[in-house]
Design a protein around this motif. Structure first.
Motif, PDB file in Angstrom:
ATOM      1  N   LEU A   5      -0.772 -49.964   8.460  1.00 36.57           N
ATOM      2  CA  LEU A   5      -0.088 -50.374   9.691  1.00 36.57           C
ATOM      3  C   LEU A   5       1.279 -49.708   9.792  1.00 36.57           C
ATOM      4  N   PHE A   6       1.978 -49.617   8.654  1.00 31.71           N
ATOM      5  CA  PHE A   6       3.284 -48.971   8.629  1.00 31.71           C
ATOM      6  C   PHE A   6       3.161 -47.491   8.969  1.00 31.71           C
ATOM      7  N   CYS A  13       6.010 -43.973  16.500  1.00 33.43           N
ATOM      8  CA  CYS A  13       7.443 -43.775  16.764  1.00 33.43           C
ATOM      9  C   CYS A  13       7.796 -42.296  16.799  1.00 33.43           C
ATOM     10  N   LEU A  14       7.229 -41.504  15.898  1.00 34.93           N
ATOM     11  CA  LEU A  14       7.509 -40.074  15.859  1.00 34.93           C
ATOM     12  C   LEU A  14       7.003 -39.375  17.116  1.00 34.93           C
TER      13      LEU A  14
END
Length: 86
Positions: A5-6, A13-14
């Motif tokens: 998930l991280f 986000c990137l």
């Protein structure tokens, strides 16, 4: 499960950051290369004439026809008398 998930969150986000950077770059380049025009008013011309008069200069309007048919206009400010060099 937490690390997957991280990783997904980091990738999202990137990609979002890259997309926002690309869009912002396009808008900044457009604004830099094609700045908005400001139409000069009669008061602006009068102020330029007054400034030229205070500095003992002559203000003339110059118009040049470009090859593509556009007319380029500018003000030319020249001193009324030649300056002396020391």
């Amino acid at each position: 499960m937490g690390s997957r998930l991280f990783q997904r969150l980091v990738v999202i986000c990137l990609v979002g950051y890259l997309a926002i950077s690309a869009v912002a770059g396009v808008f900044m380049a457009e604004a830099t290369l094609h700045p908005g025009r400001r139409v000069l008013s009669f008061g602006d011309e009068r102020q330029a004439q007054e400034m030229a008069r205070l500095h003992h200069s002559e203000l003339t309007e110059v118009a040049i026809a470009a090859r593509d048919g556009a007319t380029l206009r500018a003000w030319s400010i020249r001193p009324a008398a030649a300056t002396e060099t020391l």
